[in-house]
Scaffold this motif. Structure first.
Motif, PDB file in Angstrom:
ATOM      1  N   GLU A  15       0.817  -1.213   0.000  1.00 33.88           N
ATOM      2  CA  GLU A  15       0.000   0.000   0.000  1.00 33.88           C
ATOM      3  C   GLU A  15       0.855   1.269   0.000  1.00 33.88           C
ATOM      4  OE1 GLU A  15      -0.180  -2.452   2.175  1.00 33.88           O
ATOM      5  OE2 GLU A  15      -2.260  -3.088   2.483  1.00 33.88           O
ATOM      6  N   GLY A 116     -14.573  -1.116   3.992  1.00 30.13           N
ATOM      7  CA  GLY A 116     -13.302  -0.802   3.329  1.00 30.13           C
ATOM      8  C   GLY A 116     -12.921  -1.861   2.319  1.00 30.13           C
ATOM      9  N   GLY A 159      -5.697   7.552  -6.798  1.00 34.86           N
ATOM     10  CA  GLY A 159      -5.547   6.136  -6.444  1.00 34.86           C
ATOM     11  C   GLY A 159      -4.671   5.365  -7.422  1.00 34.86           C
ATOM     12  N   THR A 227      -9.966   6.467   2.170  1.00 33.72           N
ATOM     13  CA  THR A 227      -8.712   6.206   1.470  1.00 33.72           C
ATOM     14  C   THR A 227      -8.203   7.460   0.770  1.00 33.72           C
ATOM     15  OG1 THR A 227      -9.295   3.908   1.097  1.00 33.72           O
ATOM     16  CG2 THR A 227      -7.655   4.845  -0.371  1.00 33.72           C
ATOM     17  N   GLY A 316      -4.795  -1.944   3.070  1.00 35.51           N
ATOM     18  CA  GLY A 316      -5.187  -0.720   2.368  1.00 35.51           C
ATOM     19  C   GLY A 316      -4.614   0.513   3.041  1.00 35.51           C
ATOM     20  N   ALA A 317      -5.383   1.587   2.992  1.00 33.40           N
ATOM     21  CA  ALA A 317      -4.878   2.854   3.523  1.00 33.40           C
ATOM     22  C   ALA A 317      -4.788   2.857   5.039  1.00 33.40           C
ATOM     23  CB  ALA A 317      -5.777   3.987   3.050  1.00 33.40           C
TER      24      ALA A 317
END
Ligand code: PMV
Ligand code: MG
Length: 365
Positions: A15, A116, A159, A227, A316-317
């Motif tokens: 990530e 998410g 993104g 995100t 992820g974020a």
């Protein structure tokens, strides 16, 4: 009636670095879906999304004025996907018509909270796939990815499009993003069809084999995270911390490349070691940028997983949402589930989704 589905995703590793072209991430598609149906209509069309009508519309203030963050609103992704797919249809002399498009989502909790799992990516992919069937465009998997990525970029801008790739390809993938600047420039000069048929620099999507003994566990912290907001924050501080950021990028690339090799050689010990290393790298990124990726709840989730023989990290974020655990020790799984529950971490009973398993099922939808 046409009905298509697109799966959600979970980031496994890489990530933040993955937003820079040529830096790999590993992502898995999960068996929770967005479904888009299309029925022909006359004179007027409609777009309906039951799940999203429950979601709050987030707004902020810029220079004192109320502004909506359109990146949080699924309708903008649906609209961008429709515009681009119809542009492609027109370029191919397909007559446009009216339709009623309906979206249902398993990617948000029943009370409207997000897990998410990438609903904006999945809704973009599902819309492109539905129109691909409706207009009989015969788009390939890569062409669907490219249209959905262009649509997603029109709305989100910052993104990597890894969630789009996972949703298009299913299973476990190694992904690195394309040169976004190059694609934006080409978009001004080429037709959409031409742009789809050129190779995009640095773009790589590769399916990964999965070691038999490896298990993926998912824990949910219950708190949603944005995100696009977190990626913005990291990017704001990367300018002044250039050297440390460049080092993070290089180390993430080396770590994820080693992990990909671990998948290819069925080496779970190596994968676990690299998950651990990636967790540390993301913590370093937090120190560099001041952006909290591993929240106290995510730390708890990961530390408990390590106690029971797994390795874990935020997915992820970060900033909330989910954490992932890789383990090959079955005996630790049930004790970990109870420990998580005591710590208010919800185990999510999801599986990695592979497209071929679903074809018979999908035809029914
Ligand atoms: O929080 P998620 O699951 O949407 O993942 C975001 C991953 C980032 O690398 C931080 C951003 C991106 O677009 O790749
Ligand atoms: Mg997230």
């Amino acid at each position: 009636m046409i009905g298509v589905t697109a799966p959600g995703k979970l980031y496994i590793a890489g990530e933040y670095a993955v937003v820079e072209p040529g830096h790999p991430a590993i992502i898995a598609a999960v068996d929770q879906f967005i479904t888009v149906t299309i029925e022909p209509a006359k004179k007027n069309g409609s777009i309906q999304s039951a799940q999203y009508s429950e979601l709050p519309i987030r707004w902020t203030r810029r220079n004192g004025e109320l502004t909506l963050d359109i990146r949080e609103n699924p309708f903008h992704y649906i609209l961008a996907a429709i515009r681009l797919t119809e542009k492609y249809a027109q370029e191919n002399a397909v007559a446009l018509s009216f339709y009623d498009l309906k979206v249902t989502s398993e990617l948000d909790s029943s009370n409207g909270r997000k897990y998410g799992l990438g609903s904006s990516g999945a809704v973009t992919v599902a819309t492109v796939k539905a129109l691909n069937s409706f207009y009989e465009l015969h788009l390939s998997q890569m062409e669907i990815f490219k249209i959905a990525a262009l649509a997603h970029l029109d709305v989100q801008g910052n993104g990597s499009c890894g969630d789009i790739a996972a949703s298009c390809y299913g299973g476990w993938i190694a992904f690195s993003t394309f040169d976004h600047l190059w694609v934006r420039q080409q978009k001004k000069q080429l037709s959409l069809a031409e742009l789809l048929h050129t190779d995009w620099p640095y773009l790589s999507i590769q399916s990964l084999p999965v070691p038999k003994k490896m298990r993926l566990l998912i824990g949910w912290t219950g708190s949603p995270a944005s995100t696009s907001d977190l990626v913005d924050q990291v990017h704001e501080s990367k300018e002044e911390k250039q050297k440390a950021y460049a080092q993070f990028l290089a180390e993430s690339k080396a770590c994820v490349t080693a992990m990909i090799q671990g998948f290819k050689t069925q080496n779970v010990a190596c994968i676990k070691q690299m998950i651990h290393q990636n967790r540390q790298l993301l913590n370093q990124l937090s120190s560099i940028t001041g952006v909290i990726i591993e929240t106290p709840a995510l730390k708890k989730l990961c530390d408990l997983a390590e106690t029971y023989g797994g390795t874990a990290k935020s997915s992820g974020a970060g900033g909330g949402d989910c954490g992932i655990v890789i383990t090959d020790q079955k005996s630790g799984i049930l004790p970990l589930m109870s420990a998580w529950e005591k710590a208010a971490i919800t185990p999510l009973p999801l599986h990695v989704y592979h497209y071929q398993e679903r074809t018979s099922d999908e035809s029914k939808r």
